[in-house]
Design an enzyme around this catalytic site. Sequence first.
Site, short mmCIF file in Angstrom:
data_model
loop_
_atom_site.label_atom_id
_atom_site.label_comp_id
_atom_site.label_asym_id
_atom_site.label_seq_id
_atom_site.Cartn_x
_atom_site.Cartn_y
_atom_site.Cartn_z
N LYS A 76 12.87 4.89 4.10
CA LYS A 76 11.99 4.07 4.94
C LYS A 76 12.79 3.65 6.17
O LYS A 76 13.97 3.31 6.05
CB LYS A 76 11.52 2.85 4.14
CG LYS A 76 10.49 1.97 4.85
CD LYS A 76 9.98 0.86 3.93
CE LYS A 76 8.95 -0.03 4.61
NZ LYS A 76 8.40 -1.08 3.70
N SER A 151 3.27 -1.59 3.48
CA SER A 151 3.86 -1.08 4.71
C SER A 151 4.63 0.23 4.55
O SER A 151 4.93 0.88 5.53
CB SER A 151 4.83 -2.13 5.27
OG SER A 151 5.92 -2.33 4.38
N SER A 175 4.27 -3.72 -0.73
CA SER A 175 4.43 -2.54 0.11
C SER A 175 4.95 -1.28 -0.55
O SER A 175 4.97 -0.23 0.08
CB SER A 175 5.33 -2.86 1.30
OG SER A 175 4.60 -3.58 2.25
N1 GLN Z 1 1.03 -6.57 3.10
C1 GLN Z 1 2.01 -7.61 2.97
C2 GLN Z 1 2.39 -8.12 4.34
O1 GLN Z 1 1.88 -7.66 5.30
C3 GLN Z 1 3.22 -7.11 2.25
C4 GLN Z 1 4.10 -6.28 3.07
C5 GLN Z 1 5.34 -5.81 2.37
O2 GLN Z 1 5.41 -5.83 1.14
N2 GLN Z 1 6.34 -5.46 3.16
O3 GLN Z 1 3.19 -9.02 4.46
#
Ligand code: GLN
Length: 482
Positions: A76, A151, A175
Amino acid sequence: MIDSGLAQISRALADGKVSSTELTQDYLKRIAAENGDLNAYITVCEELALSQAKAADARRSKGEAGDFTGIPIAHKDLFCTQGIRTSCGSRMLDNFIAPYNATVVERFNAAGAVTLGKTNMDEFAMGSSNETSFYGPVKNPWDRSRVPGGSSGGSAAAVAARLCAGATATDTGGSIRQPASFTNITGLKPTYGRVSRWGMVAFASSLDQAGTMTQSAEDAALMLNVMAGLDTRDSTCSDVPAEDYTAALDRPLDGLKIGIPVQHFSEGLEPAVEQAIRDAIAEYEKMGATVREVSLDNSHLSVSAYYVIAPAEASANLSRYDGVRYGYRCDNPVDLEDMYKRTRSEGFGAEVKRRIMVGTYALSAGYYDAYYIKAQKIRRLIKNDFQRAFGEVDVIMGPTSPHTAFPIGSKNDDPVKMYLEDIYTIAVNLAGLPGISVPAGMVNGLPVGLQIVGRDFAEAQLLNVAHKFQQVTDWHTQAPAK
Ligand code: GLN
């Protein structure tokens, strides 16, 4: 061979049936053909990958190879990679070449892994659809008009479309698990502190945790074997000894006590998704597990608490992007304040700015007690709920997401709708627990994920529970049409 899972690839390399160079060339060819449309990779490291593959083959011919030597993976794009752009999906870091490797990257390099490239992601890992990326949305390989989740959408799409054998990712609120669910792969978020955060671009430091995206639980165990363990450069990294995560994969599940949280089977859950999850849980009963309801009384507060705590931490973490030290700087600033303002206005996207503003507000004098302290108290109540439940059961199961992948563009004008994406996953981060999403069915041709949550540091058990399911089902072997 490159359609196979990571464990099979590892065995083929060990048996001399394929070389790392051949595998790497095949992946690079497929990436060249597919990535233009899928947009799963931000950066492809062709030269580095081929040289690492050559080194891995040489190491193997000297009899010095381990399980991971020569396996092509992706990271990532928030893990620092020395000499390679680490963008975090943001214009702010579009020009940032990391001067060092994250611990996770360093460990994969030491194990002899091949880095194919850096995967696309929501900007600074803020999002649930990969649509906040500066580099554009990633397409879901199961239906290219839909999101892959976020994400870690790039890592998910890359694994699902077989553009790598496995990928690293991070999970702050869901995410890893939500995109795994949307793309029919296995996504493991370890216990907070199981894997070092050193060299990971920080979003919300008390929640961020690195994990794995792979085809199967066995594949995840091989990756976790490389990643897990103490790192003194991250003071929140745990000294609980890491295990051999492949050792217990086949342990029988007789007597396993499964808890089903009533709150995860209520309003908002799509009926066909619920059916797939109930069918999956029935498979466990056939394997000798028992099922009972548990209650996570405060789970309805988890999204609200998270959207105070995560932005608060983000507002502090992202203060470093000021145009002075590294990253984006606006053109021709007239003075220091103009530089700060325009650098941050131009460098960050809308969602990131929204979080910085919410977080700064929640931390400001006068509001700190009402918002931040209150949210921290809720966090404790949520942790207590899990502790109570784990007094009665060994693992907690339910849907990873209330629905399957949604169309690109259908939610990004409504932040609250997007925030509710993590309704079943966020509490797990607030409590610091490990969770895994496992392919568990299809609804109208779109994947459904089963979430399994365990006690602190129960990764070996979660992988065992997931692996046994994958021995009696074949959802995880299904791949999208090419
Ligand atoms: N969707 C959540 C956010 O926008 C979690 C994102 C994540 O786990 N990095 O904060």
